[in-house]
Design a protein around this motif. Sequence first.
Motif, short mmCIF file in Angstrom:
data_model
loop_
_atom_site.label_atom_id
_atom_site.label_comp_id
_atom_site.label_asym_id
_atom_site.label_seq_id
_atom_site.Cartn_x
_atom_site.Cartn_y
_atom_site.Cartn_z
N ILE A 150 0.84 -1.21 0.00
CA ILE A 150 0.00 0.00 0.00
C ILE A 150 0.87 1.25 0.00
O ILE A 150 0.60 2.23 -0.72
CB ILE A 150 -0.95 -0.01 1.21
CG1 ILE A 150 -1.95 -1.15 1.08
CG2 ILE A 150 -1.69 1.32 1.33
CD1 ILE A 150 -2.86 -1.29 2.27
N ARG A 167 2.28 1.65 -3.41
CA ARG A 167 1.22 2.08 -4.33
C ARG A 167 0.96 3.58 -4.20
O ARG A 167 0.85 4.30 -5.19
CB ARG A 167 -0.05 1.28 -4.05
CG ARG A 167 -1.22 1.66 -4.94
CD ARG A 167 -2.46 0.86 -4.58
NE ARG A 167 -3.61 1.28 -5.36
CZ ARG A 167 -3.88 0.85 -6.58
NH1 ARG A 167 -3.10 -0.03 -7.15
NH2 ARG A 167 -4.95 1.29 -7.21
N ARG A 168 0.86 4.06 -2.96
CA ARG A 168 0.62 5.49 -2.75
C ARG A 168 1.80 6.33 -3.21
O ARG A 168 1.63 7.42 -3.74
CB ARG A 168 0.33 5.74 -1.27
CG ARG A 168 -1.01 5.16 -0.80
CD ARG A 168 -1.22 5.39 0.67
NE ARG A 168 -2.52 4.89 1.11
CZ ARG A 168 -2.93 4.88 2.37
NH1 ARG A 168 -2.14 5.35 3.32
NH2 ARG A 168 -4.13 4.40 2.67
N ARG A 169 3.00 5.80 -3.02
CA ARG A 169 4.18 6.54 -3.47
C ARG A 169 4.21 6.67 -4.98
O ARG A 169 4.50 7.74 -5.53
CB ARG A 169 5.45 5.85 -2.97
CG ARG A 169 6.73 6.64 -3.18
CD ARG A 169 7.90 5.92 -2.56
NE ARG A 169 8.24 4.75 -3.34
CZ ARG A 169 9.08 4.79 -4.40
NH1 ARG A 169 9.62 5.94 -4.77
NH2 ARG A 169 9.34 3.70 -5.06
N GLY A 217 1.57 9.06 -6.13
CA GLY A 217 2.03 10.42 -5.95
C GLY A 217 2.88 10.91 -7.10
O GLY A 217 2.82 12.08 -7.49
N HIS A 244 -7.25 9.79 -8.66
CA HIS A 244 -8.06 9.84 -7.45
C HIS A 244 -9.52 9.84 -7.84
O HIS A 244 -9.96 10.69 -8.63
CB HIS A 244 -7.75 11.11 -6.64
CG HIS A 244 -6.36 11.12 -6.08
ND1 HIS A 244 -5.96 10.28 -5.08
CD2 HIS A 244 -5.28 11.86 -6.43
CE1 HIS A 244 -4.69 10.52 -4.80
NE2 HIS A 244 -4.26 11.46 -5.60
#
Length: 392
Positions: free
Chosen positions: A159, A162-164, A167, A276
């Motif tokens: 996770i 994935r967020r990195r 971004g 998003h």
Amino acid sequence: MQALSKILPSLSNLQRLHLWRAGLTEQTLTSLKSTVSLCLNLRTVVLEGNPLPEQAFHILIAEDSPLTHLSLRNNCIGERGAHLIGAALSTARVANRSLLYLNLAFNSIGDVGAKHIAQGLRLNRTLLCLSLAYNRIGDAGAAYLAEVLGPFALTHDEIVERRRQMGKWNSLPSQTQIADSKNESWLSIASSSSLEPSMSNTTRSSTRKKDMPKKEENQTASEGNLTPGRKEETKLTGKGPDTKLARGKGVKPAAKEKNLSVFKQEVADQGSRLTHTDKTVIPVSKVAETSEPEIPVLETEVQYREGKVIVLGNDVLTSLNLSGNRLTEQSLSSFLSSVSQQPAGGGLLRLSLSRNCFQEDCDIFLKLQELMTLRDPLSKTVPGDEEHEQAV
């Protein structure tokens, strides 16, 4: 191996290399890996009966490996080798994108090794056939393999990765605007902003201004009422045409800057909408096209359930061989639950579970066998074949 490194690349028709009990070492295996990368059409390598102390067979499954078929039977591969192979199949950042068939039968992978292999299957979307027959795998290892076939939750590290990576995608629009603002090449990006109509109107009006004398001249010549010069002069000095040309000269600087800012904002909003969203399913792999390698953790669609990020599971693997292990009815229940959640027409089509620690006439095995028979396209018989088989 030095002789093979000079001979094999020159064989343009070489497609398969079989080295059985060839006495490979760590050094010769590394040399073999370099030689394989130089062979244009070599896609299948069979290395059986070549145990290595360091178990570094994973170098043949690197991200840039051209191999599609690899057999590593009877090589004494244990937990360490399985860990290296699983990491070569896929991690949150990189994944092998060429290997279709992997045979690891007759090794000593065990439950811990099976967990590492299952970890490699989590984000690998290339491998079609996997054989783990006769590897001392029990219910604990089979549970990890069954888990990746159905929906499963991403780990904390996955996770975070994935967020990195998301971004980085979010920062792409702003970086593109800064880089392209010098030459204004971003104006060629397709968009539904208010700038596009104004730009097209300006282009059409300027074109109309250039082509108007020629069009009127042709009209006058065909009608024969006025000379080309008089008709052109009338059109250029009239109030109507002058008003139209004045309107078509372009947009005012203030309005143009406003439209440019709106266009930039829409590009940024479009990028944010792609990364998003409030929807449950987010296909992030379609966010943008780049020359950088794709990130496995972004290629799979996810859902959000009860605060967890759920992956739909590995539906690319079509054949799994777990014959000759230590599976009981508990493993059968796990596979039945996972396979039943896979989409129809995809996912696992063949599951081999013979010679394990359960009775083949138990109810759970019969249900699983019936399910796999319906999914396996090769097991479907043509109408009339049953009567023919009985007659034979």
